[in-house]
Design an enzyme around this catalytic site. Structure first.
Site, PDB file in Angstrom:
ATOM      1  N   GLN A  92     -40.530  27.564 148.115  1.00 29.17           N
ATOM      2  CA  GLN A  92     -40.025  28.870 148.563  1.00 29.17           C
ATOM      3  C   GLN A  92     -40.564  29.962 147.632  1.00 29.17           C
ATOM      4  O   GLN A  92     -40.373  31.149 147.897  1.00 29.17           O
ATOM      5  CB  GLN A  92     -38.499  28.903 148.504  1.00 29.17           C
ATOM      6  CG  GLN A  92     -37.822  27.861 149.362  1.00 29.17           C
ATOM      7  CD  GLN A  92     -36.331  27.817 149.072  1.00 29.17           C
ATOM      8  OE1 GLN A  92     -35.544  28.555 149.665  1.00 29.17           O
ATOM      9  NE2 GLN A  92     -35.947  26.958 148.144  1.00 29.17           N
ATOM     10  N   VAL A  94     -42.959  32.425 145.392  1.00 29.98           N
ATOM     11  CA  VAL A  94     -44.130  33.268 145.691  1.00 29.98           C
ATOM     12  C   VAL A  94     -44.959  33.488 144.420  1.00 29.98           C
ATOM     13  O   VAL A  94     -45.893  34.278 144.417  1.00 29.98           O
ATOM     14  CB  VAL A  94     -43.672  34.628 146.279  1.00 29.98           C
ATOM     15  CG1 VAL A  94     -42.976  34.429 147.618  1.00 29.98           C
ATOM     16  CG2 VAL A  94     -42.759  35.388 145.320  1.00 29.98           C
ATOM     17  N   HIS A 140     -42.568  31.190 151.791  1.00 30.50           N
ATOM     18  CA  HIS A 140     -42.224  32.618 151.745  1.00 30.50           C
ATOM     19  C   HIS A 140     -43.386  33.490 151.272  1.00 30.50           C
ATOM     20  O   HIS A 140     -43.181  34.638 150.910  1.00 30.50           O
ATOM     21  CB  HIS A 140     -40.995  32.825 150.842  1.00 30.50           C
ATOM     22  CG  HIS A 140     -39.760  32.172 151.404  1.00 30.50           C
ATOM     23  ND1 HIS A 140     -38.685  31.812 150.619  1.00 30.50           N
ATOM     24  CD2 HIS A 140     -39.446  31.781 152.669  1.00 30.50           C
ATOM     25  CE1 HIS A 140     -37.759  31.250 151.382  1.00 30.50           C
ATOM     26  NE2 HIS A 140     -38.197  31.205 152.625  1.00 30.50           N
ATOM     27  N   CYS A 148     -51.992  43.895 155.599  1.00 33.29           N
ATOM     28  CA  CYS A 148     -52.028  45.253 156.153  1.00 33.29           C
ATOM     29  C   CYS A 148     -50.918  45.417 157.190  1.00 33.29           C
ATOM     30  O   CYS A 148     -50.718  44.545 158.055  1.00 33.29           O
ATOM     31  CB  CYS A 148     -53.389  45.497 156.810  1.00 33.29           C
ATOM     32  SG  CYS A 148     -53.457  47.098 157.630  1.00 33.29           S
ATOM     33  N   CYS A 151     -53.364  46.178 160.739  1.00 32.08           N
ATOM     34  CA  CYS A 151     -54.308  45.187 161.309  1.00 32.08           C
ATOM     35  C   CYS A 151     -54.001  43.767 160.843  1.00 32.08           C
ATOM     36  O   CYS A 151     -54.640  42.811 161.292  1.00 32.08           O
ATOM     37  CB  CYS A 151     -55.753  45.574 160.947  1.00 32.08           C
ATOM     38  SG  CYS A 151     -56.176  45.348 159.211  1.00 32.08           S
ATOM     39  N   CYS A 171     -55.335  49.825 153.330  1.00 32.90           N
ATOM     40  CA  CYS A 171     -56.214  48.756 153.807  1.00 32.90           C
ATOM     41  C   CYS A 171     -57.682  49.201 153.776  1.00 32.90           C
ATOM     42  O   CYS A 171     -58.011  50.289 154.263  1.00 32.90           O
ATOM     43  CB  CYS A 171     -55.805  48.399 155.240  1.00 32.90           C
ATOM     44  SG  CYS A 171     -56.865  47.220 156.070  1.00 32.90           S
ATOM     45  N   THR A 212     -33.291  24.983 143.591  1.00 32.63           N
ATOM     46  CA  THR A 212     -32.993  25.943 144.639  1.00 32.63           C
ATOM     47  C   THR A 212     -31.496  25.989 144.915  1.00 32.63           C
ATOM     48  O   THR A 212     -30.813  24.971 144.864  1.00 32.63           O
ATOM     49  CB  THR A 212     -33.754  25.632 145.952  1.00 32.63           C
ATOM     50  OG1 THR A 212     -33.403  26.610 146.939  1.00 32.63           O
ATOM     51  CG2 THR A 212     -33.456  24.240 146.481  1.00 32.63           C
TER      52      THR A 212
END
Ligand code: BV8
Ligand code: ZN
Length: 269
Positions: A92, A94, A140, A148, A151, A171, A212
């Site tokens: 989970q 990042v 996650h 972006c 896009c 972007c 967790t």
């Protein structure tokens, strides 16, 4: 455990606690990153729409916090078993520390005879190369990638170049505002990631739930899926969580101690 590793049917499911001993604050602990705010106040599309600069600054602060941190013994043990083909990782987190640990534990190439195992001792926990490990599923997303808002272009983010208080960058392809490439509350996870993660949870004979609080869904469904398919769940967490009463075994210890003690090292081929 040994059988699950030998068959490659061990799944490690991790949360912020696996990175605690690398110096990264967890989300909901006393020193947590959400301490004085509700997660939904920062990690949600509404928050970003309301205050893109403020939310972006929080992610810049987190990138700076994480960038100096290194994988700990839990990440490195899981990575050495991933290289041995014994386990797969669904995270989970990042922070990218599982990916860094895989790099750190990359085995030495085979010896002059070209046969894996003929190389000089690759060192503790390292293996003569046996093919690439399966990369972790990052349910996650990633702190160090942007997406972006128009896009959808996703790319690694050279965050050091972003100055203080600059707000979200734009972007390079279409000029629209970029956002962190993470999954916010109220956003759907990537179907590819969830399909893969739940397939692994179904196939696993043992799932380790490591660090967790087991209450963010649908991720928290991963260990429950292993249980529902007749597998075993071992929880590694100093605290009790909603999963603890359903776990086959709850090891109340920090991950950097418990994971190497439980799995040991794959040792040479
Ligand atoms: C969605 C990225 C639907 C951003 C994060 C039921 C089913 C489905 C959804 C829901 C549901 N019920 C509620 C929901 C909604 C919501 C949710 O779960 N809310 C919670 C608050 C109840 N879920 C969602 O919104 C998800 N999306 O459901 O979409 C949908 C479908 C179609 C179309 C549209 C929408 C999205 C959830 C993802 C949110 N994003 N992060 C960012 O990082 O900024 S969540 C965030 O929490 C982090 O990713 C984190 O990993 C995750 C879970 O937290 P933990 O990792 O467990 O960390 P925590 O601090 O809580 O706990 C740490 C633990 O470690 C503690 O237990 C501690 O004791 C332990 N520990 C400490 N030190 C150590 C240790 N353990 C071992 N060793 C140590 N040394
Ligand atoms: Zn764009």
């Amino acid at each position: 455990m040994g059988e699950a590793l030998a068959q490659g049917r061990l799944l490690a499911f991790t949360g912020a606690g696996v990175s605690a001993e690398s110096g990264i604050p967890t989300f909901r602990g006393p020193e947590g990153m959400w301490r004085n705010k509700r997660p939904e106040d920062l990690a949600s599309p509404e928050a970003f729409r309301r205050d893109p600069r403020g939310v972006w600054e929080w992610y810049q602060w987190r990138r700076a916090r994480v960038a100096g941190c290194r994988p700990n013994e839990a990440h490195l043990t899981l990575a050495s078993w991933a290289w041995a083909g014994g386990l797969r990782v669904v995270t989970q987190n990042v922070d990218g520390l599982h990916d860094l640990a895989l790099e750190n534990m990359r085995p030495v190439p085979p010896g002059p005879q070209g046969v894996a195992g003929s190389s000089p001792d690759p060192g503790p926990g390292r293996l003569p190369s046996r093919g690439a490990p399966v990369p972790p599923v990052r349910l996650h997303g990633s702190l160090f990638h942007t997406r972006c808002t128009a896009c959808g272009n996703e790319a690694p983010y050279p965050w050091e170049e972003g100055g203080e208080g600059d707000g979200p960058p734009t972007c390079g392809r279409c000029g629209a505002m970029l956002r962190p490439a993470v999954v916010w509350f109220g956003e759907a996870l990537s179907p590819e990631d969830t399909d893969r993660a739940f397939q692994w949870a179904t196939e696993a004979s043992v799932t380790l739930s490591i660090g967790t609080s087991a209450f963010v869904f649908p991720a928290a469904q991963i260990p429950l899926t292993t249980l529902a398919n007749g597998g075993t769940v071992i929880e590694i967490n100093p605290e009790v969580t909603p999963l603890s009463s359903q776990s086959t075994l709850h090891i109340r210890a920090p991950a950097a101690l418990a994971v190497p003690a439980l799995l040991g090292s794959p040792g040479p081929a």
